[in-house]
Design a protein around this motif. Sequence first.
Motif, PDB file in Angstrom:
ATOM      1  N   ALA A 260       0.836  -1.209   0.000  1.00 21.88           N
ATOM      2  CA  ALA A 260       0.000   0.000   0.000  1.00 21.88           C
ATOM      3  C   ALA A 260       0.865   1.251   0.000  1.00 21.88           C
ATOM      4  CB  ALA A 260      -0.928  -0.002   1.210  1.00 21.88           C
ATOM      5  N   HIS A 261       1.957   1.235   0.755  1.00 22.57           N
ATOM      6  CA  HIS A 261       2.819   2.412   0.838  1.00 22.57           C
ATOM      7  C   HIS A 261       3.638   2.593  -0.436  1.00 22.57           C
ATOM      8  CE1 HIS A 261       1.746   1.845   5.058  1.00 22.57           C
ATOM      9  NE2 HIS A 261       2.130   3.090   5.258  1.00 22.57           N
ATOM     10  N   LEU A 262       4.113   1.487  -1.006  1.00 22.73           N
ATOM     11  CA  LEU A 262       4.912   1.586  -2.221  1.00 22.73           C
ATOM     12  C   LEU A 262       4.065   1.999  -3.424  1.00 22.73           C
ATOM     13  CD1 LEU A 262       7.255  -1.500  -1.746  1.00 22.73           C
ATOM     14  CD2 LEU A 262       7.916   0.905  -1.670  1.00 22.73           C
ATOM     15  N   VAL A 263       2.782   1.613  -3.429  1.00 25.25           N
ATOM     16  CA  VAL A 263       1.878   2.057  -4.486  1.00 25.25           C
ATOM     17  C   VAL A 263       1.580   3.545  -4.347  1.00 25.25           C
ATOM     18  CG1 VAL A 263      -0.505   1.902  -5.300  1.00 25.25           C
ATOM     19  CG2 VAL A 263       0.812  -0.180  -4.950  1.00 25.25           C
ATOM     20  N   LEU A 264       1.519   4.006  -3.095  1.00 24.24           N
ATOM     21  CA  LEU A 264       1.144   5.394  -2.848  1.00 24.24           C
ATOM     22  C   LEU A 264       2.241   6.378  -3.247  1.00 24.24           C
ATOM     23  CD1 LEU A 264      -1.008   7.265  -1.631  1.00 24.24           C
ATOM     24  CD2 LEU A 264       0.150   7.012   0.576  1.00 24.24           C
ATOM     25  N   VAL A 265       3.515   5.994  -3.065  1.00 25.69           N
ATOM     26  CA  VAL A 265       4.618   6.930  -3.297  1.00 25.69           C
ATOM     27  C   VAL A 265       4.586   7.536  -4.703  1.00 25.69           C
ATOM     28  CG1 VAL A 265       7.129   7.126  -3.513  1.00 25.69           C
ATOM     29  CG2 VAL A 265       6.129   5.983  -1.530  1.00 25.69           C
TER      30      VAL A 265
ATOM     31  N   LEU B 295      -6.846  -1.870  -1.906  1.00 24.12           N
ATOM     32  CA  LEU B 295      -5.865  -1.543  -0.882  1.00 24.12           C
ATOM     33  C   LEU B 295      -6.535  -1.033   0.390  1.00 24.12           C
ATOM     34  CD1 LEU B 295      -3.106   0.302  -2.964  1.00 24.12           C
ATOM     35  CD2 LEU B 295      -2.836  -1.864  -1.770  1.00 24.12           C
ATOM     36  N   ALA B 296      -7.473  -0.097   0.226  1.00 19.33           N
ATOM     37  CA  ALA B 296      -8.113   0.520   1.382  1.00 19.33           C
ATOM     38  C   ALA B 296      -8.959  -0.476   2.165  1.00 19.33           C
ATOM     39  CB  ALA B 296      -8.975   1.702   0.921  1.00 19.33           C
ATOM     40  N   VAL B 297      -9.756  -1.260   1.447  1.00 20.17           N
ATOM     41  CA  VAL B 297     -10.623  -2.234   2.119  1.00 20.17           C
ATOM     42  C   VAL B 297      -9.791  -3.280   2.851  1.00 20.17           C
ATOM     43  CG1 VAL B 297     -12.325  -4.067   1.738  1.00 20.17           C
ATOM     44  CG2 VAL B 297     -12.572  -1.871   0.573  1.00 20.17           C
TER      45      VAL B 297
ATOM     46  N   ALA C 242      -1.106 -16.833   2.610  1.00 20.14           N
ATOM     47  CA  ALA C 242      -1.497 -16.765   1.199  1.00 20.14           C
ATOM     48  C   ALA C 242      -2.436 -15.586   0.943  1.00 20.14           C
ATOM     49  CB  ALA C 242      -2.151 -18.076   0.770  1.00 20.14           C
ATOM     50  N   LEU C 243      -3.211 -15.182   1.962  1.00 15.01           N
ATOM     51  CA  LEU C 243      -4.105 -14.033   1.811  1.00 15.01           C
ATOM     52  C   LEU C 243      -3.336 -12.735   1.602  1.00 15.01           C
ATOM     53  CD1 LEU C 243      -6.741 -14.785   4.614  1.00 15.01           C
ATOM     54  CD2 LEU C 243      -7.032 -15.077   2.141  1.00 15.01           C
ATOM     55  N   ALA C 244      -2.049 -12.738   1.992  1.00 16.26           N
ATOM     56  CA  ALA C 244      -1.239 -11.530   1.848  1.00 16.26           C
ATOM     57  C   ALA C 244      -1.005 -11.160   0.392  1.00 16.26           C
ATOM     58  CB  ALA C 244       0.096 -11.712   2.563  1.00 16.26           C
ATOM     59  N   LEU C 245      -1.324 -12.060  -0.532  1.00 19.02           N
ATOM     60  CA  LEU C 245      -1.223 -11.723  -1.953  1.00 19.02           C
ATOM     61  C   LEU C 245      -2.248 -10.667  -2.347  1.00 19.02           C
ATOM     62  CD1 LEU C 245      -0.707 -15.339  -3.339  1.00 19.02           C
ATOM     63  CD2 LEU C 245       1.006 -13.529  -3.222  1.00 19.02           C
ATOM     64  N   ILE C 246      -3.294 -10.522  -1.549  1.00 12.63           N
ATOM     65  CA  ILE C 246      -4.268  -9.445  -1.772  1.00 12.63           C
ATOM     66  C   ILE C 246      -3.604  -8.132  -1.361  1.00 12.63           C
ATOM     67  CG2 ILE C 246      -6.530  -8.517  -1.186  1.00 12.63           C
ATOM     68  CD1 ILE C 246      -7.341 -11.375  -0.375  1.00 12.63           C
ATOM     69  N   PRO C 247      -3.440  -7.187  -2.260  1.00 13.49           N
ATOM     70  CA  PRO C 247      -2.750  -5.936  -1.918  1.00 13.49           C
ATOM     71  C   PRO C 247      -3.410  -5.236  -0.735  1.00 13.49           C
ATOM     72  CG  PRO C 247      -3.020  -6.119  -4.295  1.00 13.49           C
ATOM     73  CD  PRO C 247      -3.820  -7.240  -3.697  1.00 13.49           C
ATOM     74  N   GLY C 248      -2.607  -4.744   0.174  1.00 16.95           N
ATOM     75  CA  GLY C 248      -3.108  -4.043   1.347  1.00 16.95           C
ATOM     76  C   GLY C 248      -3.287  -4.919   2.562  1.00 16.95           C
TER      77      GLY C 248
ATOM     78  N   ARG D 192      -3.739   1.679  10.378  1.00 12.60           N
ATOM     79  CA  ARG D 192      -4.282   1.033   9.183  1.00 12.60           C
ATOM     80  C   ARG D 192      -5.662   1.573   8.835  1.00 12.60           C
ATOM     81  NH1 ARG D 192      -2.386  -4.745   7.823  1.00 12.60           N
ATOM     82  NH2 ARG D 192      -4.338  -4.696   6.667  1.00 12.60           N
ATOM     83  N   VAL D 193      -6.502   1.713   9.826  1.00 13.02           N
ATOM     84  CA  VAL D 193      -7.866   2.193   9.575  1.00 13.02           C
ATOM     85  C   VAL D 193      -7.843   3.627   9.053  1.00 13.02           C
ATOM     86  CG1 VAL D 193     -10.060   2.776  10.666  1.00 13.02           C
ATOM     87  CG2 VAL D 193      -8.909   0.633  11.259  1.00 13.02           C
ATOM     88  N   ILE D 194      -7.050   4.483   9.684  1.00 11.83           N
ATOM     89  CA  ILE D 194      -6.960   5.879   9.235  1.00 11.83           C
ATOM     90  C   ILE D 194      -6.376   5.954   7.825  1.00 11.83           C
ATOM     91  CG2 ILE D 194      -5.810   8.091   9.652  1.00 11.83           C
ATOM     92  CD1 ILE D 194      -5.997   7.497  12.640  1.00 11.83           C
ATOM     93  N   PHE D 195      -5.339   5.178   7.567  1.00 10.36           N
ATOM     94  CA  PHE D 195      -4.706   5.156   6.251  1.00 10.36           C
ATOM     95  C   PHE D 195      -5.682   4.659   5.189  1.00 10.36           C
ATOM     96  CE2 PHE D 195      -1.046   3.164   3.598  1.00 10.36           C
ATOM     97  CZ  PHE D 195      -1.058   4.253   2.744  1.00 10.36           C
ATOM     98  N   GLY D 196      -6.444   3.608   5.521  1.00 10.10           N
ATOM     99  CA  GLY D 196      -7.422   3.073   4.570  1.00 10.10           C
ATOM    100  C   GLY D 196      -8.509   4.076   4.241  1.00 10.10           C
TER     101      GLY D 196
END
Length: 264
Positions: free
Chosen positions: A25-30, A116-118, A156-162, A252-256
């Motif tokens: 999420a952070h690397l996509v945001l930069v 990412l946000a969800v 394996a769920l970590a493959l979902i971005p965010g 995480r919640v605030i960032f999302g």
Amino acid sequence: MDWFQVIVLALVQGITEFLPISSSAHLVLVPELTDWSDQGLAFDVALHVGSLLAVIIYFRIELIRMTVSWLRSWRGAMDEDARLAWGVILATIPVGLAGLAFKDLIETQMRSATVLAVSLIGFGLLLGYADWRRPGKRSEYQLRWQDIAWIGIAQALALIPGTSRSGITMTAALLLGLSREGGARFSFLLSIPVIILAGGLETRELILSPVSVDWPALLGGTVLSGVSAYLCIHYFLAFIRRIGMQPFVIYRVIFGIWLLWFFA
């Protein structure tokens, strides 16, 4: 690539790789917040190498013991270090298989800000619930085989971005009765084969696509990513021992929510 870009990207990778807040999420945001061009595969590999070196150096004593015991286990001598080594290997299988099966789907259709946000919010709240329950007292050396299987499936769920690889594995460990530190340490050990697999795929793509290499930037990124990741592991383990996971849940919640607002 200028040095300011190298420093920012290396710090983002090094710090967020092991915190339960999603490095993707952070690397996509930069790049969304800057006008920087894509840093390229070579620099991605360098950052992963830095993170990998950090976790290997930090757990060097444990890894030596685990390797020696794992080799002995082939002759029938199974102690707690061999069990932990086998646990790391077996818990990596689900994410490896899922990555091969869903790689194209994840890279093409699941990179949206909404996903990412969800993921940040949903899996962050799950981490909060797991930490809010009374933490267990078992260490990573007291994992049962069924615990290892569930943590592997969760990874394996970590493959979902965010989602955050470290976040989801720590969540599963807490729900299964491990202590905060025990769950975090197992999560960090699990990162070693995962980073090797991810870095191996990127290296293969890099070899197949000849590009010019900025060696000073690669070296600087590797060192800075490694140093920041090492410090992150050290202070994170001390932090959760005293305070727990809730500050990361709130972040995480605030960032999302901010991502949903920013990209709406």
